[in-house]
Design an enzyme around this catalytic site. Sequence first.
Site, PDB file in Angstrom:
ATOM      1  N   HIS A 133      -9.571  -0.758  -7.354  1.00  0.00           N
ATOM      2  CA  HIS A 133      -9.363   0.642  -6.929  1.00  0.00           C
ATOM      3  C   HIS A 133     -10.327   1.635  -7.568  1.00  0.00           C
ATOM      4  O   HIS A 133     -10.437   2.763  -7.084  1.00  0.00           O
ATOM      5  CB  HIS A 133      -7.937   1.092  -7.255  1.00  0.00           C
ATOM      6  CG  HIS A 133      -6.865   0.348  -6.533  1.00  0.00           C
ATOM      7  ND1 HIS A 133      -6.834   0.236  -5.160  1.00  0.00           N
ATOM      8  CD2 HIS A 133      -5.779  -0.338  -6.986  1.00  0.00           C
ATOM      9  CE1 HIS A 133      -5.760  -0.477  -4.806  1.00  0.00           C
ATOM     10  NE2 HIS A 133      -5.115  -0.845  -5.893  1.00  0.00           N
ATOM     11  N   ASP A 168      -4.851  -9.020  -2.519  1.00  0.00           N
ATOM     12  CA  ASP A 168      -3.878  -8.220  -3.257  1.00  0.00           C
ATOM     13  C   ASP A 168      -2.984  -7.468  -2.263  1.00  0.00           C
ATOM     14  O   ASP A 168      -3.403  -7.184  -1.143  1.00  0.00           O
ATOM     15  CB  ASP A 168      -4.651  -7.221  -4.130  1.00  0.00           C
ATOM     16  CG  ASP A 168      -3.803  -6.513  -5.160  1.00  0.00           C
ATOM     17  OD1 ASP A 168      -3.844  -6.946  -6.330  1.00  0.00           O
ATOM     18  OD2 ASP A 168      -3.107  -5.537  -4.813  1.00  0.00           O
ATOM     19  N   HIS A 170      -2.258  -4.479  -2.381  1.00  0.00           N
ATOM     20  CA  HIS A 170      -2.813  -3.139  -2.175  1.00  0.00           C
ATOM     21  C   HIS A 170      -4.218  -3.231  -1.546  1.00  0.00           C
ATOM     22  O   HIS A 170      -4.973  -4.153  -1.853  1.00  0.00           O
ATOM     23  CB  HIS A 170      -2.922  -2.407  -3.512  1.00  0.00           C
ATOM     24  CG  HIS A 170      -1.611  -2.223  -4.211  1.00  0.00           C
ATOM     25  ND1 HIS A 170      -1.101  -3.169  -5.079  1.00  0.00           N
ATOM     26  CD2 HIS A 170      -0.708  -1.215  -4.164  1.00  0.00           C
ATOM     27  CE1 HIS A 170       0.070  -2.742  -5.541  1.00  0.00           C
ATOM     28  NE2 HIS A 170       0.331  -1.566  -5.002  1.00  0.00           N
ATOM     29  N   ASP A 257       0.637  -9.787  -6.215  1.00  0.00           N
ATOM     30  CA  ASP A 257       1.744  -8.837  -6.033  1.00  0.00           C
ATOM     31  C   ASP A 257       2.263  -8.843  -4.598  1.00  0.00           C
ATOM     32  O   ASP A 257       2.919  -7.907  -4.159  1.00  0.00           O
ATOM     33  CB  ASP A 257       1.322  -7.417  -6.469  1.00  0.00           C
ATOM     34  CG  ASP A 257      -0.026  -7.000  -5.891  1.00  0.00           C
ATOM     35  OD1 ASP A 257      -0.591  -7.747  -5.072  1.00  0.00           O
ATOM     36  OD2 ASP A 257      -0.520  -5.918  -6.272  1.00  0.00           O
TER      37      ASP A 257
HETATM   38 ZN   LIG Z   1      -2.032  -4.690  -6.064  1.00  0.00          ZN
END
Ligand SMILES: [Zn+2]
Length: 375
Positions: A133, A168, A170, A257
């Site tokens: 990120h 992931d 995200h 995750d």
């Molecule tokens: Zn994540």
Amino acid sequence: MKTAFVYTDAYLDYDYGPTHPLRIIRLKLTYDLIRAYELLDLPSVQFIPTIKAEEEDLAAFHSKEYLNILKQANAGRLTGSTFCFGLGPGDNPIFPGLYDLSLLATGATLQAVDFVADGRGEIAFNIAGGLHHAMQSRASGFCYINDPVIGIMRLLSRGKRVAYIDIDAHHGDGVQRAFYGTNRVLTISLHETGHTLFPGTGFEYEIGEGEGEGYAVNLPFPHDTNDDVYVWAFEEVVPELIHAFQPDVVVTQLGVDTFYNDPLTNLHLSILGYERVLKRIKDLAPRWVALGGGGYNISNVARAWTLAWAVMNGIELKEDLPKSFSEEAEKMGVEERELRGSLRTPLHGQNKENRMEMERVVHYVKETVFPKVKR
Ligand SMILES: [Zn+2]
């Protein structure tokens, strides 16, 4: 085939803080479990102790101004406004040594990259990397320095074509942003839709711009997506794109995750779906730089990345965790005694609406992106 595992216990000198979900101990637990299974003793495996990156490595992507702020924050406090750099209480706290930790995590990624680019082996794994990120001048989502971007830039400077696959939960927004305008890197991110999860991006219509149009690919999954729908969409999209693009190296962010019991996210994968995707990536990647990522149930993290490392080395592990590990891990609150254990829970079928939504997304990607991606 030769593989490398990059790691150091020095990560444990740092701490995001008592209430922060990213706990450094998960790295140590993973390393301990991998060692307990004797997966670093294989003749094909090289263990590489992590060495810090140099500041100039970071400056290949991040702005000088931002790096100076991080260096000041390394003392554990910062005066003046940090708001525009994304630092402060919450996701990206200022803690002692945060810059040093970033140098270590990024250094490990560069060591993994060099191992593969030098031709010393086919696969390298840095469980401390995958901080996808971080932006050029801003910390975001627990990430200060974007090691995947810096690793990919090193590969590009060495003349390699790179495909990046991010599994992931995200969206891999920082990596997508960095290469949004180029066709030299193909980024593919599979994640929970931005409608329900941070960072709120990664929709299928984000496909790159200019020369990069078609070279950013997004598969946003609705919450509660299970193995069947996830693996189906992966199979529809990823292999064909990799075959068309023909990368020299595949870089992956292997966040863990996505499991149904992760405390921060809403996907519904089991470890069986995760394992299937990893085996497929291994088939597809001529060379593979594997990075860690998210994962906020520490028992899941240790087991899933150990399984990932076993897949990379073509080893089947026995289901009972080694006793030496279980006794130590229990002291840290990890009660699970099996490798797949409760993460095996198969959640098939009954995902009709999600399947329909993903059929729409996959169709869109095939129409818009497939005709553009070429060697
Ligand atoms: Zn994540």
